[in-house]
Design a protein around this motif. Sequence first.
Motif, mmCIF file in Angstrom:
data_model
loop_
_atom_site.group_PDB
_atom_site.id
_atom_site.type_symbol
_atom_site.label_atom_id
_atom_site.label_comp_id
_atom_site.label_asym_id
_atom_site.label_seq_id
_atom_site.Cartn_x
_atom_site.Cartn_y
_atom_site.Cartn_z
ATOM 1 N N PHE A 108 -7.802 -2.950 2.241
ATOM 2 C CA PHE A 108 -7.742 -2.961 3.685
ATOM 3 C C PHE A 108 -7.214 -2.363 4.541
ATOM 4 O O PHE A 108 -7.036 -2.377 5.540
ATOM 5 C CB PHE A 108 -6.409 -3.667 3.057
ATOM 6 C CG PHE A 108 -6.756 -5.159 2.336
ATOM 7 C CD1 PHE A 108 -8.292 -6.190 3.707
ATOM 8 C CD2 PHE A 108 -6.764 -5.822 0.600
ATOM 9 C CE1 PHE A 108 -8.676 -7.655 2.793
ATOM 10 C CE2 PHE A 108 -7.022 -6.588 0.168
ATOM 11 C CZ PHE A 108 -8.090 -7.432 1.494
ATOM 12 N N ALA A 109 -6.177 -1.270 3.998
ATOM 13 C CA ALA A 109 -5.639 0.142 5.187
ATOM 14 C C ALA A 109 -7.223 -0.253 6.214
ATOM 15 O O ALA A 109 -6.232 0.491 7.388
ATOM 16 C CB ALA A 109 -5.951 1.129 4.272
ATOM 17 N N MET A 145 -3.099 2.004 -9.883
ATOM 18 C CA MET A 145 -4.561 2.364 -9.503
ATOM 19 C C MET A 145 -5.128 1.224 -9.165
ATOM 20 O O MET A 145 -6.014 1.067 -8.116
ATOM 21 C CB MET A 145 -5.104 3.702 -9.867
ATOM 22 C CG MET A 145 -4.726 4.321 -10.140
ATOM 23 S SD MET A 145 -4.293 5.740 -9.081
ATOM 24 C CE MET A 145 -5.690 5.573 -7.743
ATOM 25 N N LEU A 146 -4.961 -0.264 -9.648
ATOM 26 C CA LEU A 146 -5.271 -1.138 -9.666
ATOM 27 C C LEU A 146 -5.243 -1.820 -8.121
ATOM 28 O O LEU A 146 -5.402 -1.677 -6.944
ATOM 29 C CB LEU A 146 -4.943 -1.963 -9.987
ATOM 30 C CG LEU A 146 -5.452 -2.486 -11.185
ATOM 31 C CD1 LEU A 146 -5.359 -3.658 -12.129
ATOM 32 C CD2 LEU A 146 -7.154 -2.156 -11.381
ATOM 33 N N TRP A 147 -3.653 -1.819 -7.678
ATOM 34 C CA TRP A 147 -2.938 -1.653 -6.003
ATOM 35 C C TRP A 147 -3.364 -0.978 -5.638
ATOM 36 O O TRP A 147 -3.033 -1.159 -4.459
ATOM 37 C CB TRP A 147 -1.410 -1.786 -6.695
ATOM 38 C CG TRP A 147 -0.947 -2.987 -7.470
ATOM 39 C CD1 TRP A 147 -0.590 -2.495 -8.846
ATOM 40 C CD2 TRP A 147 -1.348 -4.537 -7.105
ATOM 41 N NE1 TRP A 147 -0.140 -4.268 -8.902
ATOM 42 C CE2 TRP A 147 -0.594 -5.095 -8.500
ATOM 43 C CE3 TRP A 147 -1.709 -5.163 -5.882
ATOM 44 C CZ2 TRP A 147 -0.301 -6.477 -8.703
ATOM 45 C CZ3 TRP A 147 -0.932 -6.384 -6.113
ATOM 46 C CH2 TRP A 147 -0.527 -7.194 -6.880
ATOM 47 N N CYS A 148 -3.316 0.455 -5.444
ATOM 48 C CA CYS A 148 -4.138 1.862 -5.074
ATOM 49 C C CYS A 148 -5.402 1.528 -4.197
ATOM 50 O O CYS A 148 -5.296 1.272 -3.064
ATOM 51 C CB CYS A 148 -3.883 3.060 -5.784
ATOM 52 S SG CYS A 148 -4.410 4.398 -4.126
ATOM 53 N N LEU A 155 -1.842 -6.908 6.825
ATOM 54 C CA LEU A 155 -0.556 -7.640 6.190
ATOM 55 C C LEU A 155 -0.684 -7.234 4.447
ATOM 56 O O LEU A 155 0.272 -6.739 3.761
ATOM 57 C CB LEU A 155 -0.794 -8.814 6.300
ATOM 58 C CG LEU A 155 0.241 -8.660 7.905
ATOM 59 C CD1 LEU A 155 -0.048 -10.499 8.180
ATOM 60 C CD2 LEU A 155 1.702 -8.649 7.975
ATOM 61 N N ALA A 156 -2.551 -7.603 4.173
ATOM 62 C CA ALA A 156 -2.297 -7.551 3.017
ATOM 63 C C ALA A 156 -2.622 -5.717 2.390
ATOM 64 O O ALA A 156 -1.909 -5.550 1.260
ATOM 65 C CB ALA A 156 -4.229 -7.426 2.687
ATOM 66 N N SER A 165 -7.328 -10.477 14.978
ATOM 67 C CA SER A 165 -7.061 -10.752 13.692
ATOM 68 C C SER A 165 -7.345 -10.644 12.713
ATOM 69 O O SER A 165 -6.972 -10.283 11.341
ATOM 70 C CB SER A 165 -7.585 -12.348 13.958
ATOM 71 O OG SER A 165 -7.222 -13.242 15.445
ATOM 72 N N LEU A 166 -8.547 -9.325 12.839
ATOM 73 C CA LEU A 166 -8.889 -9.062 11.610
ATOM 74 C C LEU A 166 -7.869 -7.657 10.948
ATOM 75 O O LEU A 166 -7.709 -7.584 10.450
ATOM 76 C CB LEU A 166 -10.609 -8.755 11.382
ATOM 77 C CG LEU A 166 -11.147 -8.514 10.268
ATOM 78 C CD1 LEU A 166 -11.175 -9.744 9.648
ATOM 79 C CD2 LEU A 166 -12.907 -8.026 10.378
ATOM 80 N N PRO A 167 -7.685 -7.338 12.181
ATOM 81 C CA PRO A 167 -6.925 -5.970 11.507
ATOM 82 C C PRO A 167 -5.183 -6.589 10.990
ATOM 83 O O PRO A 167 -4.799 -5.920 10.639
ATOM 84 C CB PRO A 167 -7.020 -5.276 13.444
ATOM 85 C CG PRO A 167 -7.816 -5.745 14.129
ATOM 86 C CD PRO A 167 -8.207 -7.083 13.575
#
Length: 423
Positions: A326-327, A317-320, A288-289, A281-283
């Motif tokens: 999360f990646a 860069m905030l989104w990066c 998705l995030a 579930s964690l991956p």
Amino acid sequence: MLLAAVFADNFVGRQILAVMIEPIKAEFGVGDTALGLISGLAFAVVYAVLGLPAGRLVDRLPRTRVLAVACLLWALATMACGLAGSFLVLALARMLVAVSESPTTSASLSLIADLYPPQRRSFAISCFTAAPTFSSIIGLSIGAWVVEQYGWRTGFIALGLPALVFAAILALLVREPPRGRWDLAPHPAPAARLGLGAEARQLWAFVPYRQLILAGGLTTLGSYAVAMWNTSFLVRSHGLSLQEAGMLAGVVCGTCAGVGGLFSGWLSDRLARRGAHWQLSLPIFGHLAAMSALATYLLWPSDLLMHLGALPVPVAMLWCALYSFFAVWWVAPSYNLVTQLVASQRRGTAMALQTIVSTLLGVGVGPLLTGVLSDLLQPWYGQQSLRYALLLVSLPVLGAVLLLLRTSLYDRRHRHLQALPAE
């Protein structure tokens, strides 16, 4: 710590190519497709061919000695990249790097599985895998400075020197732990040693294992592409210099991915005590995030957030940073689950097969496909073609989510069947 340092040095050898793309392209006069080849496929094909034999060596020989020899060969091959006089010679040198690197991950994860019990293993694996993400700070930020000041050849030669020290320590000072010491229940040992192909086919036929490694491969397809081309993306789409882009990509991505990897490993160990499903579930949540943040990052306009001294920081860069955090949530729980699914005598081969799939799709296909798509889209989007190429190459992570969901359903169904009383 030593295993993490070896892996980090290997990973910097991959990451530093991201800040070498533009100068190598200028020196040898090649296109994005050729750079995708040299940064990925030339490495991945050789790795795929040698990965399983290397995994078999890990299962049969002392793992510390295998790692020592691999480190020595890696140092020599990496320094040879810096001496390449043509694009072809550089491609051949990258293939030699792949030869030396093929046993590293499988040997290291096999050792970690015998050094830590399952309930602490996800965090141990996250420490191992977080080292390379933190090392991208060196590979991209410091590496960008070295490449800009002294040239890309010096960067390769400097990378090879620490591996000589690691080889000596592994050969002379590190002891081999007993195999399978933390196995909670003994796995059935094979009646006879299978051939390499037969053993690989038997592992592949095991549904949860196959779906796990395919999910990892689809994930790395996009993540390696982003890691390899992110610096060039910031140069082309946000107007940064090579040094500025390398520093931002290195510090932001490396720090956030490192913190995210450590946090997910710690969280996985805690949540798995409450329910085994959290290892899957964690991956899924992380994928998705990460995909949501990545799409926003790639499509965000070139607005400026602030200046850190003389360094311009785009709003994107905030989104990066969010994507990088999360990646990596899939790595530690998925690798831990693989070590629990197979017997200790097969972990080297199992992890080698896992790494082969991830390397072929991630290192091999990801950067190359990005370069091809960028060249194809250039007539329509010009310098912005890389933006859309990266977005397209990142979509297969949705397939990884579906595979993890299927693995979770398979696991729950079999647990239910095992719980039913015999008639």
